[in-house]
Design a protein around this motif. Sequence first.
Motif, short mmCIF file in Angstrom:
data_model
loop_
_atom_site.label_atom_id
_atom_site.label_comp_id
_atom_site.label_asym_id
_atom_site.label_seq_id
_atom_site.Cartn_x
_atom_site.Cartn_y
_atom_site.Cartn_z
N UNK A 48 0.82 -1.24 0.07
CA UNK A 48 0.02 -0.13 -0.01
C UNK A 48 1.01 1.14 0.12
N UNK A 49 1.80 0.98 0.75
CA UNK A 49 2.66 2.36 0.66
C UNK A 49 2.71 2.81 -0.54
N UNK A 50 3.58 1.72 -1.22
CA UNK A 50 3.78 1.88 -2.36
C UNK A 50 3.28 2.06 -3.87
N UNK A 51 2.12 2.09 -3.90
CA UNK A 51 1.02 1.81 -4.24
C UNK A 51 0.91 3.74 -5.58
N UNK A 52 0.76 3.48 -6.34
CA UNK A 52 0.80 4.54 -7.50
C UNK A 52 -0.97 4.54 -7.97
N UNK A 53 -1.73 5.09 -8.31
CA UNK A 53 -2.72 5.07 -8.66
C UNK A 53 -3.38 6.72 -9.35
N UNK A 54 -4.05 6.62 -10.20
CA UNK A 54 -4.97 7.65 -10.87
C UNK A 54 -5.80 8.41 -10.28
N UNK A 55 -6.00 9.68 -10.23
CA UNK A 55 -6.58 10.52 -9.30
C UNK A 55 -8.58 9.92 -9.84
N UNK A 56 -8.92 10.68 -9.36
CA UNK A 56 -9.56 9.78 -8.61
C UNK A 56 -9.82 8.74 -8.40
N UNK A 57 -9.76 7.92 -7.49
CA UNK A 57 -9.61 6.30 -6.89
C UNK A 57 -9.71 7.02 -6.41
N UNK A 58 -11.19 5.88 -5.53
CA UNK A 58 -11.53 5.85 -3.98
C UNK A 58 -10.75 4.97 -3.51
N UNK A 59 -10.87 4.78 -2.08
CA UNK A 59 -9.45 4.39 -1.11
C UNK A 59 -9.98 2.51 -1.04
N UNK A 60 -11.61 2.39 -0.87
CA UNK A 60 -11.91 0.76 -1.39
C UNK A 60 -10.86 -0.06 -2.17
N UNK A 61 -10.86 0.37 -3.24
CA UNK A 61 -10.14 0.40 -4.32
C UNK A 61 -8.30 -0.28 -4.44
N UNK B 239 -9.65 10.65 13.79
CA UNK B 239 -10.66 9.05 12.62
C UNK B 239 -11.09 10.29 12.02
N UNK B 240 -10.95 10.47 10.97
CA UNK B 240 -12.24 11.50 9.95
C UNK B 240 -12.34 11.10 8.66
N UNK B 241 -13.45 11.57 8.50
CA UNK B 241 -14.04 11.23 6.83
C UNK B 241 -13.85 12.63 5.97
N UNK B 242 -13.50 12.17 4.72
CA UNK B 242 -15.39 11.60 4.54
C UNK B 242 -13.96 10.10 3.32
N UNK B 243 -12.93 10.43 3.59
CA UNK B 243 -11.33 9.19 2.44
C UNK B 243 -11.52 8.08 3.54
N UNK C 142 -17.61 -1.68 0.10
CA UNK C 142 -17.55 -0.88 -1.19
C UNK C 142 -18.82 -0.23 -0.44
N UNK C 143 -18.50 1.04 -1.00
CA UNK C 143 -19.22 2.15 -0.66
C UNK C 143 -19.21 3.34 -0.56
N UNK C 144 -18.31 3.72 -0.45
CA UNK C 144 -17.45 5.21 -0.06
C UNK C 144 -17.08 5.32 -0.82
N UNK C 145 -17.31 6.11 -1.84
CA UNK C 145 -16.68 6.30 -3.78
C UNK C 145 -16.09 7.37 -3.17
N UNK C 146 -15.59 8.31 -2.22
CA UNK C 146 -14.65 9.76 -1.60
C UNK C 146 -12.96 9.48 -2.13
N UNK C 147 -13.41 10.31 -3.53
CA UNK C 147 -11.59 9.98 -4.10
C UNK C 147 -10.56 10.62 -2.82
N UNK C 148 -9.47 9.83 -3.48
CA UNK C 148 -8.61 10.17 -2.38
C UNK C 148 -7.77 11.68 -3.48
N UNK C 149 -7.33 12.57 -2.29
CA UNK C 149 -6.84 13.54 -2.89
C UNK C 149 -5.48 13.95 -2.43
N UNK C 150 -4.86 15.16 -3.63
CA UNK C 150 -3.55 15.65 -2.52
C UNK C 150 -4.16 15.94 -1.49
N UNK C 151 -3.45 16.21 -0.27
CA UNK C 151 -3.48 16.95 0.91
C UNK C 151 -4.24 15.96 1.51
#
Length: 519
Positions: free
Chosen positions: A358-371, A402-406, A412-421
């Motif tokens: 997980x630490x080394x994962x690279x993923x496209x923007x707009x990717x939700x965390x469950x992916x 602990x905070x959301x929305x990410x 499955x169900x939380x569609x919040x995309x991970x974002x810079x910051x």
Amino acid sequence: MKSWPRVVKLELIREQFLFSYDAAEELKEAIAKKNHELVYLYSSNLVDEIWKERPKPPSKSIRIHDLKYAGLDVASKLTFLRYELEGAGSSAIVISMLDEIAWLLNLRGNDVPHSPVFYAYLVVNINGAFLFTENSKVTPEVMDHLKSAKVELRPYDSILSEIESLAVQGVNLWMDKSSLNTAIVSTFKSASDRLKKKKRPILNGETGPDAIFKPSPISLAKAVKNDAELEGMRNCHLRDAVALVHFWMWLEDEIGKGVILTEVDAADKLLQFRSEQSGFMDTSFDTICGSGANGAIIHYRAEPGSCSIVTDKELLLLDSGAQFTDGTTDITRTVHLGEPTARQKECFTRVLQGHIGLDQAVFPENTPGFVLDAFARSSLWKIGLDYRHGTGHGVGAALNVHEGPQSISFRFGNMTALQKGMIVSNEPGYYEDHSFGIRIENLLHVKAVDTPNHFGGIEYLGFEKLTFFPMQTKLIDMSLLSPAEIKWVDDYHSQVWEKVSPLLDGSARQKKHLHINKA
């Protein structure tokens, strides 16, 4: 004889302030299936009337969260919020999430253990803002802070009358019914319905009153940290690492001398070392210190008189964190103070591989965390193992741990995309019932990654580590690691040494006490 359905009315008074509107509606639907009815009452609460020796509400003062840590002043945050209101066709919003209020107003409190928040409601409209909290908590300094941001102070218990007033004014009120309590939502709806039936004229040129049910815009804004917040998080994690070095040195020495220590003793000593660090305010949650079989209890809490002894015969799982003036920490390490078994080493190594993945994962923007969740589980899955909790949660900057929305979770169900910051935890684990538990947790900051290609013209993201404290290398089965994974361990430990060792003195600076060995 015909059987008539029996209707039982379940009456809620005080609970209107304890249940979110969504939760109450869900309860209403569930009991309706059994011919029961949920009824909201607005008279006195019998429970409160007979509750003797009821604890007094918290009374500690609210404090200002310095701009050098907040990074953005209150006026700018309110301007952002009003822009969101206009875009939603609303002229006011009511906020009850305590961390959202604290973030928006650059204030912190002491009303909730481990979370630097204070009891309050906040109403923001196009022209002003109104904070509903106990006046006794507001110092002259905080009052000046509020006045400079044009925020008016109002009594905490006047919130419902304000909500009715907003309905009378014809306000289109933005409400997040997943977090707002039933009392607020039902008060506005009832007042609005009465006004519409009476066809009373709308004041101030408003078009309502109408409820606009949308998620709070503050949640996402708060989750995306600015540069000052990120810098505070980086700095407090290094001070936290210093406390952890001193703690593990102490624990190893005490166990080596044959001193009898309980899990509570260990947690208390860690608190002592943390409290010696500058800016320390509190722990960020109840420390989870689980020895042996207790480590397999995911949310275990050691209690005096019933907890276990820490020994060199079993694994020790320590999940802990701190609240500092400039940031919030959350770290888990699993260690063995003696000689681990082959089974323990195999399981630990599989968890470590998931952590690295997980630490080394690279993923496209707009990717939700469950992916990304499977990155942390695949090494365990290969041998038929898994864990029953999420892999990552959002973390506040000098706010709730602990905070959301990410999130990063198998659910499955939380569609919040991970974002810079954004900040998330990376905490895969494995728990063998009645035997041992393993978890490895660092906090990560989502950042942009420079890739050779940008398929679809989009940006790719990855992670920056915020936590710098070593893994115990004697728990690693090196035969299971790939050369790339071995390099990750060595590189990480080199970073730990470079960042943490300059902050240590004397024997604490020795590599053996940082557990730093080549993998």
